[in-house]
Scaffold this active site. Sequence first.
Site, PDB file in Angstrom:
ATOM      1  N   GLU A   9       0.840  -1.202   0.000  1.00 31.84           N
ATOM      2  CA  GLU A   9       0.000   0.000   0.000  1.00 31.84           C
ATOM      3  C   GLU A   9       0.875   1.253   0.000  1.00 31.84           C
ATOM      4  O   GLU A   9       0.608   2.207  -0.737  1.00 31.84           O
ATOM      5  CB  GLU A   9      -0.934   0.009   1.210  1.00 31.84           C
ATOM      6  CG  GLU A   9      -2.045  -1.014   1.124  1.00 31.84           C
ATOM      7  CD  GLU A   9      -2.884  -1.091   2.387  1.00 31.84           C
ATOM      8  OE1 GLU A   9      -2.706  -0.244   3.301  1.00 31.84           O
ATOM      9  OE2 GLU A   9      -3.728  -2.004   2.467  1.00 31.84           O
ATOM     10  N   SER A  29      -8.612   0.090   7.329  1.00 36.32           N
ATOM     11  CA  SER A  29      -9.649  -0.073   6.304  1.00 36.32           C
ATOM     12  C   SER A  29     -10.260  -1.470   6.307  1.00 36.32           C
ATOM     13  O   SER A  29     -11.428  -1.632   6.005  1.00 36.32           O
ATOM     14  CB  SER A  29      -9.092   0.253   4.917  1.00 36.32           C
ATOM     15  OG  SER A  29      -8.041  -0.622   4.585  1.00 36.32           O
ATOM     16  N   ASP A  38      -8.654   0.905   0.747  1.00 36.74           N
ATOM     17  CA  ASP A  38      -7.301   0.943   1.308  1.00 36.74           C
ATOM     18  C   ASP A  38      -6.651   2.302   1.080  1.00 36.74           C
ATOM     19  O   ASP A  38      -5.914   2.796   1.927  1.00 36.74           O
ATOM     20  CB  ASP A  38      -6.419  -0.144   0.676  1.00 36.74           C
ATOM     21  CG  ASP A  38      -6.893  -1.537   1.040  1.00 36.74           C
ATOM     22  OD1 ASP A  38      -7.272  -1.758   2.206  1.00 36.74           O
ATOM     23  OD2 ASP A  38      -6.880  -2.416   0.158  1.00 36.74           O
ATOM     24  N   GLU A  51      -8.903  -0.416  -3.708  1.00 36.59           N
ATOM     25  CA  GLU A  51      -8.662  -1.626  -2.922  1.00 36.59           C
ATOM     26  C   GLU A  51      -7.350  -2.195  -3.448  1.00 36.59           C
ATOM     27  O   GLU A  51      -7.206  -2.448  -4.642  1.00 36.59           O
ATOM     28  CB  GLU A  51      -9.811  -2.617  -3.107  1.00 36.59           C
ATOM     29  CG  GLU A  51      -9.785  -3.788  -2.174  1.00 36.59           C
ATOM     30  CD  GLU A  51      -9.973  -3.407  -0.708  1.00 36.59           C
ATOM     31  OE1 GLU A  51      -9.412  -4.128   0.143  1.00 36.59           O
ATOM     32  OE2 GLU A  51     -10.662  -2.412  -0.399  1.00 36.59           O
TER      33      GLU A  51
END
Length: 136
Positions: A9, A29, A38, A51
Amino acid sequence: MKSKGTRFERDLLVELWKAGFAAIRVAGSGVSPFPCPDIVAGNGRTYLAIEVKMRKELPLYLSADEVEQLVTFARGFGAEAYVALKLPRKKWRFFPVQMLERTEKNFKIDESVYPLGLEIAEVAGKFFQERFGEKV
């Protein structure tokens, strides 16, 4: 696995900023009682609810609930819902939820869908802008 997901991420955040998006990770999240992607990103023209997924290989399966929550958040926020997928030694690919293949109960990205995924520059609109001479 949780720390590896967080690392991916954060890597995607760097790529989004390089592509001209302001972007933030949404802490917690995966455990929020509310629909939460996310990452949330925007560049003044395009807003994304993302996501983030990473896999060693295809296919990637997503639950119907996961996709529904992403779409719910995106609609409420005024964003486009995307799944960003990272495979080893490949660039990030972005899939609008409409591009996901429906299975009997869920969704998936497989070998037939993966090549259709967008690169970050396409999502940012740079490809279109550069093609027609507009500065980014």
